[in-house]
Write an enzyme that holds these catalytic residues in place. Sequence first.
Site, PDB file in Angstrom:
ATOM      1  N   CYS A 123    -102.206  41.558  45.655  1.00 26.23           N
ATOM      2  CA  CYS A 123    -100.995  42.113  46.267  1.00 26.23           C
ATOM      3  C   CYS A 123    -100.846  41.672  47.710  1.00 26.23           C
ATOM      4  O   CYS A 123     -99.744  41.506  48.203  1.00 26.23           O
ATOM      5  CB  CYS A 123    -101.028  43.632  46.166  1.00 26.23           C
ATOM      6  N   GLU A 125     -99.332  51.916  45.997  1.00 23.84           N
ATOM      7  CA  GLU A 125     -99.741  50.642  46.579  1.00 23.84           C
ATOM      8  C   GLU A 125     -99.116  49.566  45.704  1.00 23.84           C
ATOM      9  O   GLU A 125     -99.523  49.373  44.563  1.00 23.84           O
ATOM     10  CB  GLU A 125    -101.273  50.555  46.605  1.00 23.84           C
ATOM     11  N   LYS A 139    -106.076  55.759  34.281  1.00 20.40           N
ATOM     12  CA  LYS A 139    -105.614  54.825  33.252  1.00 20.40           C
ATOM     13  C   LYS A 139    -105.719  53.390  33.759  1.00 20.40           C
ATOM     14  O   LYS A 139    -105.005  52.978  34.648  1.00 20.40           O
ATOM     15  CB  LYS A 139    -104.160  55.086  32.858  1.00 20.40           C
ATOM     16  N   GLY A 199     -93.648  51.502  40.395  1.00 19.13           N
ATOM     17  CA  GLY A 199     -93.842  52.449  41.495  1.00 19.13           C
ATOM     18  C   GLY A 199     -92.596  53.287  41.733  1.00 19.13           C
ATOM     19  O   GLY A 199     -92.655  54.514  41.897  1.00 19.13           O
ATOM     20  N   GLU A 227     -92.514  38.246  44.728  1.00 19.16           N
ATOM     21  CA  GLU A 227     -93.947  38.141  44.525  1.00 19.16           C
ATOM     22  C   GLU A 227     -94.199  37.318  43.255  1.00 19.16           C
ATOM     23  O   GLU A 227     -93.745  37.680  42.177  1.00 19.16           O
ATOM     24  CB  GLU A 227     -94.519  39.551  44.352  1.00 19.16           C
ATOM     25  N   GLY A 269     -99.689  48.904  41.513  1.00 22.67           N
ATOM     26  CA  GLY A 269     -99.061  48.026  40.532  1.00 22.67           C
ATOM     27  C   GLY A 269     -97.751  47.493  41.058  1.00 22.67           C
ATOM     28  O   GLY A 269     -97.578  47.341  42.274  1.00 22.67           O
ATOM     29  N   SER A 270     -96.821  47.248  40.138  1.00 21.64           N
ATOM     30  CA  SER A 270     -95.562  46.613  40.538  1.00 21.64           C
ATOM     31  C   SER A 270     -94.644  47.601  41.261  1.00 21.64           C
ATOM     32  O   SER A 270     -94.696  48.814  41.025  1.00 21.64           O
ATOM     33  CB  SER A 270     -94.848  46.057  39.307  1.00 21.64           C
ATOM     34  N   THR A 271     -93.803  47.075  42.113  1.00 20.71           N
ATOM     35  CA  THR A 271     -92.839  47.893  42.852  1.00 20.71           C
ATOM     36  C   THR A 271     -91.899  48.592  41.880  1.00 20.71           C
ATOM     37  O   THR A 271     -91.552  49.763  42.052  1.00 20.71           O
ATOM     38  CB  THR A 271     -92.068  47.008  43.851  1.00 20.71           C
ATOM     39  N   GLU A 272     -91.536  47.873  40.820  1.00 16.41           N
ATOM     40  CA  GLU A 272     -90.627  48.433  39.826  1.00 16.41           C
ATOM     41  C   GLU A 272     -91.196  49.724  39.206  1.00 16.41           C
ATOM     42  O   GLU A 272     -90.512  50.752  39.153  1.00 16.41           O
ATOM     43  CB  GLU A 272     -90.458  47.362  38.744  1.00 16.41           C
TER      44      GLU A 272
HETATM   45  P1  NAI Z   1     -97.259  47.114  36.108  1.00 19.26           P
HETATM   46  O1  NAI Z   1     -96.808  47.791  37.339  1.00 19.26           O
HETATM   47  O2  NAI Z   1     -96.411  47.247  34.875  1.00 19.26           O
HETATM   48  O3  NAI Z   1     -98.730  47.615  35.704  1.00 19.26           O
HETATM   49  C1  NAI Z   1     -99.590  48.349  36.533  1.00 19.26           C
HETATM   50  C2  NAI Z   1    -100.103  49.592  35.808  1.00 19.26           C
HETATM   51  O4  NAI Z   1     -99.034  50.499  35.591  1.00 19.26           O
HETATM   52  C3  NAI Z   1    -100.693  49.314  34.428  1.00 19.26           C
HETATM   53  O5  NAI Z   1    -101.801  50.147  34.236  1.00 19.26           O
HETATM   54  C4  NAI Z   1     -99.562  49.701  33.491  1.00 19.26           C
HETATM   55  O6  NAI Z   1     -99.986  50.046  32.207  1.00 19.26           O
HETATM   56  C5  NAI Z   1     -98.975  50.893  34.216  1.00 19.26           C
HETATM   57  N1  NAI Z   1     -97.583  51.217  33.884  1.00 19.26           N
HETATM   58  C6  NAI Z   1     -96.609  50.392  33.427  1.00 19.26           C
HETATM   59  N2  NAI Z   1     -95.457  51.060  33.263  1.00 19.26           N
HETATM   60  C7  NAI Z   1     -95.696  52.342  33.622  1.00 19.26           C
HETATM   61  C8  NAI Z   1     -94.884  53.530  33.687  1.00 19.26           C
HETATM   62  N3  NAI Z   1     -93.590  53.528  33.357  1.00 19.26           N
HETATM   63  N4  NAI Z   1     -95.459  54.674  34.130  1.00 19.26           N
HETATM   64  C9  NAI Z   1     -96.742  54.704  34.502  1.00 19.26           C
HETATM   65  N5  NAI Z   1     -97.557  53.623  34.442  1.00 19.26           N
HETATM   66  C10 NAI Z   1     -97.046  52.455  34.013  1.00 19.26           C
HETATM   67  O7  NAI Z   1     -97.454  45.578  36.454  1.00 19.26           O
HETATM   68  P2  NAI Z   1     -97.346  44.307  35.478  1.00 19.26           P
HETATM   69  O8  NAI Z   1     -96.122  44.415  34.625  1.00 19.26           O
HETATM   70  O9  NAI Z   1     -98.634  44.122  34.812  1.00 19.26           O
HETATM   71  O10 NAI Z   1     -97.111  43.125  36.524  1.00 19.26           O
HETATM   72  C11 NAI Z   1     -95.812  42.759  36.941  1.00 19.26           C
HETATM   73  C12 NAI Z   1     -95.811  42.340  38.388  1.00 19.26           C
HETATM   74  O11 NAI Z   1     -96.192  43.425  39.203  1.00 19.26           O
HETATM   75  C13 NAI Z   1     -96.803  41.247  38.746  1.00 19.26           C
HETATM   76  O12 NAI Z   1     -96.303  39.980  38.479  1.00 19.26           O
HETATM   77  C14 NAI Z   1     -96.995  41.495  40.220  1.00 19.26           C
HETATM   78  O13 NAI Z   1     -95.957  40.879  40.949  1.00 19.26           O
HETATM   79  C15 NAI Z   1     -96.887  42.983  40.348  1.00 19.26           C
HETATM   80  N6  NAI Z   1     -98.211  43.639  40.391  1.00 19.26           N
HETATM   81  C16 NAI Z   1     -98.695  44.060  41.572  1.00 19.26           C
HETATM   82  C17 NAI Z   1     -99.954  44.605  41.645  1.00 19.26           C
HETATM   83  C18 NAI Z   1    -100.536  45.062  42.930  1.00 19.26           C
HETATM   84  O14 NAI Z   1    -101.748  45.066  43.073  1.00 19.26           O
HETATM   85  N7  NAI Z   1     -99.750  45.503  43.870  1.00 19.26           N
HETATM   86  C19 NAI Z   1    -100.809  44.716  40.472  1.00 19.26           C
HETATM   87  C20 NAI Z   1    -100.196  44.317  39.243  1.00 19.26           C
HETATM   88  C21 NAI Z   1     -98.951  43.769  39.238  1.00 19.26           C
END
Ligand code: NAI
Length: 492
Positions: A300, A266, A192, A249, A397, A244-247
């Site tokens: 990240c 990650e 996804k 994760g 972050e 993605g985000s720690t939250e």
């Molecule tokens: P996010 O963690 O919500 O999005 C990442 C992925 O997870 C997307 O594909 C999203 O659709 C999916 N996702 C969202 N909620 C989910 C759930 N409950 N279960 C499974 N999948 C889910 O990140 P977001 O809201 O776009 O960004 C927020 C913050 O997160 C950023 O400001 C940044 O600090 C951090 N982040 C870190 C990343 C990294 O590479 N470590 C990448 C993206 C964001």
Amino acid sequence: MGEIDRLGAAPWEYAPAPESRELVRFRERYGLAIGGEMVDPRSGTWFTSVSPATEEPLAEVAQAGPEDVDAAVGAAREAFEDGWSTMRSAERAKVIFRIARILQERSRELAVAESLDGGKPIKESRDVDLPLAAAHFFYYAGWADKLEYAFPNRRPAPHGVAAQIIPWNFPLLMLAWKVAPALACGNAVVLKPAETTPLTALLFADVCRQAEVPPGVVNIVTGDGSTGAALVDHAGIDKVAFTGSTEVGKEIQRRLAGRGVPLTLELGGKAANIVFDDCALDQAVEGIVNGIWFNQGHVCCAGSRLLVQESIAEQLIGKLKRRMGTLRVGDPLDKNTDIGAINSRQQLERIRELVASGQEEGAEIFQPACALPERGFWYPPTVFTSVAQSYRIAQEEIFGPVLSVLTFRTPEEAVEKANNTAYGLSAGVWTEKGSRILWMAERLKAGVVWANTYNRFDPASPFGGYKESGFGREGGRHGLEAYLRFDGGRRG
Ligand code: NAI
Ligand code: MG
């Protein structure tokens, strides 16, 4: 010099150098890539992916619901059992090798697609994202028939269906990091992509068709967080990999608790880029620029906390501010652009909110004069000095083009400050002394430590974090381990 001075009135402008948009033609509407076909979503709902640089709609994309996820997992299961997992491993290697070659062949098209959909500068998608994505497939194609040698006497076997959820900052590269090792190990995948950057993953489905990847081995389900959650909740998955985000994760970890499904995470970072007074200063300035302004700081492992030795702080910050004035912010498709668009309005709001907190808490802000386009999502390169360790801009972050500068006097103090974070993904060290690099690397709690460079990636080199930055490694031989089981039996 005199001549240039006399021309003072005429600004030293770059001519536009646009990459051709015509290199990619998006369809008006994309279905889901399930079982080797593009199918309309059973959910019956769609959303639009826009270009963050112009807010112009690029294509409509399916919002996959639980039924769609179920179909994708089913297709993956069938493909896994019906040939992919039992195919001769050298044959599997060939398929992955073909993907790598086609990514190279279609790299201009895919680079333009990536820059349009996500806002990153074309010179980065062209010179970093695409070559590295192809390199990951080349690298893991090489392992596909050597797993027994990678893990001698451990009888490696694939998990089955790997559920993979990726973010928007490196859409195709994160896809490669996830899909290449999964396929090399003999898994089928349901991936996804993020909701703001789904288009290159959908083009990748076409790459798979061209590469004759057996139907169902790679399935792409687009949608928002609820699609990701449906995938994680599906009873038919055998492995989850998330970036993605720690939250989110942490939420995924909670949802998987007690289900025996292996997980790699990650997550975020707040890396220290540590500059000692004996370093090559101008090179360090370039490393700082690359560390925080690469990909608008949507990285990240971005070097978002600059730790400078006090004795050179003033000189270094002076050089850095001058260099910031030369960064070109604007059209992602212009080959001279250094900083493209912020990925989404939501991310722009988040950056603004954190920057405001820095100002309220008492840090000093600097932004070079730069004209931002009227439409789209933009943020200028920003540096904060007089930052205390407790400030939010030193702890959280920001995931944007914003650097927080702190100072230190001794190597011990540098280590203490660098490690004073909930994260532990990466760090940078700038010094002439090899012994100091090793001393620092031993003490820094970070998965990757770069010495006299920053943001360098290679498929052979493992990447991953400690603490709230997650667990598991991607890349290298270590990256295979996440996609294999070693018990010699099926998960019960
Ligand atoms: P996010 O963690 O919500 O999005 C990442 C992925 O997870 C997307 O594909 C999203 O659709 C999916 N996702 C969202 N909620 C989910 C759930 N409950 N279960 C499974 N999948 C889910 O990140 P977001 O809201 O776009 O960004 C927020 C913050 O997160 C950023 O400001 C940044 O600090 C951090 N982040 C870190 C990343 C990294 O590479 N470590 C990448 C993206 C964001
Ligand atoms: Mg988009």
